[in-house]
Design a protein around this motif. Structure first.
Motif, PDB file in Angstrom:
ATOM      1  N   LEU A   1      -5.291  94.555  19.532  1.00  0.00           N
ATOM      2  CA  LEU A   1      -3.982  94.062  19.109  1.00  0.00           C
ATOM      3  C   LEU A   1      -4.111  93.154  17.892  1.00  0.00           C
ATOM      4  O   LEU A   1      -3.296  93.206  16.974  1.00  0.00           O
ATOM      5  CB  LEU A   1      -3.285  93.334  20.259  1.00  0.00           C
ATOM      6  N   SER A   2      -5.160  92.359  17.845  1.00  0.00           N
ATOM      7  CA  SER A   2      -5.328  91.472  16.701  1.00  0.00           C
ATOM      8  C   SER A   2      -5.620  92.260  15.430  1.00  0.00           C
ATOM      9  O   SER A   2      -5.208  91.861  14.344  1.00  0.00           O
ATOM     10  CB  SER A   2      -6.410  90.439  16.996  1.00  0.00           C
ATOM     11  N   ALA A   3      -6.276  93.425  15.544  1.00  0.00           N
ATOM     12  CA  ALA A   3      -6.499  94.254  14.357  1.00  0.00           C
ATOM     13  C   ALA A   3      -5.165  94.709  13.772  1.00  0.00           C
ATOM     14  O   ALA A   3      -4.979  94.702  12.547  1.00  0.00           O
ATOM     15  CB  ALA A   3      -7.368  95.463  14.711  1.00  0.00           C
ATOM     16  N   LEU A   4      -4.228  95.071  14.632  1.00  0.00           N
ATOM     17  CA  LEU A   4      -2.899  95.475  14.181  1.00  0.00           C
ATOM     18  C   LEU A   4      -2.143  94.292  13.582  1.00  0.00           C
ATOM     19  O   LEU A   4      -1.612  94.380  12.471  1.00  0.00           O
ATOM     20  CB  LEU A   4      -2.106  96.067  15.347  1.00  0.00           C
ATOM     21  N   THR A   5      -2.084  93.173  14.294  1.00  0.00           N
ATOM     22  CA  THR A   5      -1.307  92.036  13.812  1.00  0.00           C
ATOM     23  C   THR A   5      -1.935  91.413  12.568  1.00  0.00           C
ATOM     24  O   THR A   5      -1.219  90.922  11.701  1.00  0.00           O
ATOM     25  CB  THR A   5      -1.118  90.987  14.924  1.00  0.00           C
ATOM     26  N   ASP A   6      -3.266  91.472  12.449  1.00  0.00           N
ATOM     27  CA  ASP A   6      -3.928  90.973  11.238  1.00  0.00           C
ATOM     28  C   ASP A   6      -3.516  91.771  10.011  1.00  0.00           C
ATOM     29  O   ASP A   6      -3.186  91.207   8.971  1.00  0.00           O
ATOM     30  CB  ASP A   6      -5.455  91.029  11.372  1.00  0.00           C
ATOM     31  N   VAL A   7      -3.539  93.098  10.119  1.00  0.00           N
ATOM     32  CA  VAL A   7      -3.220  93.931   8.958  1.00  0.00           C
ATOM     33  C   VAL A   7      -1.749  93.766   8.554  1.00  0.00           C
ATOM     34  O   VAL A   7      -1.417  93.761   7.371  1.00  0.00           O
ATOM     35  CB  VAL A   7      -3.611  95.417   9.194  1.00  0.00           C
ATOM     36  N   LEU A   8      -0.880  93.580   9.531  1.00  0.00           N
ATOM     37  CA  LEU A   8       0.530  93.344   9.206  1.00  0.00           C
ATOM     38  C   LEU A   8       0.713  91.974   8.560  1.00  0.00           C
ATOM     39  O   LEU A   8       1.371  91.850   7.521  1.00  0.00           O
ATOM     40  CB  LEU A   8       1.397  93.465  10.463  1.00  0.00           C
ATOM     41  N   GLY A   9       0.134  90.946   9.161  1.00  0.00           N
ATOM     42  CA  GLY A   9       0.249  89.593   8.618  1.00  0.00           C
ATOM     43  C   GLY A   9      -0.353  89.471   7.235  1.00  0.00           C
ATOM     44  O   GLY A   9       0.219  88.826   6.346  1.00  0.00           O
TER      45      GLY A   9
END
Length: 135
Positions: free
Chosen positions: A17-25
């Motif tokens: 999940l952090s990989a997804l939220t990192d790329v969005l952020g």
């Protein structure tokens, strides 16, 4: 206005999940609503962002498998039974709710986002404040 929901499939493991939220952020994308869950080693994330074009591009560049759905918004009264009235009427109209999000709550009521299987067949008289906005 019109909103798009992105449904992203992930492996269910620490850091996915952090990989997804990192790329969005990192791309300056703000997540306006989100739900996430895991089952049987798979993760599903449903999210609405403030920039669907950039989100679409970022997810593709990151190789994150996703689908898109049009989402409708509705303002309902903050009182017992208001959600029941909407869900009952959608069910009676044969419309399936794929996802429901609380976007924000204020003195005017609760703003919901709904992904439904047939957004063009919504009844005109849904019991919501200000009606549905699917344009």
């Amino acid at each position: 206005g019109r909103m798009i929901e992105f449904v992203v499939r992930l492996d269910n493991h620490p850091g996915a999940l952090s990989a997804l939220t990192d790329v969005l952020g990192d791309s300056g994308i703000n997540i306006e609503a989100m739900s996430a869950w895991g089952a049987n080693g798979n993760g599903v994330v449903r999210l609405i962002t403030d920039n669907e074009n950039t989100t679409r591009h970022v997810l593709a560049e990151a190789g994150l498998v996703n689908t898109e759905h049009r989402v409708l918004t509705a303002l309902v009264a903050d009182e017992p039974g208001s959600l029941a009235r909407i869900t009952r009427q959608l069910g009676e109209a044969g419309i399936n709710i794929e996802a429901l999000y609380v976007l924000r709550s204020s003195s005017d009521g609760i703003e919901l986002a709904l992904a439904v299987d047939d957004p063009d067949s919504l009844p005109d008289d849904l019991p919501v404040v200000g009606g549905f906005d699917g344009t």
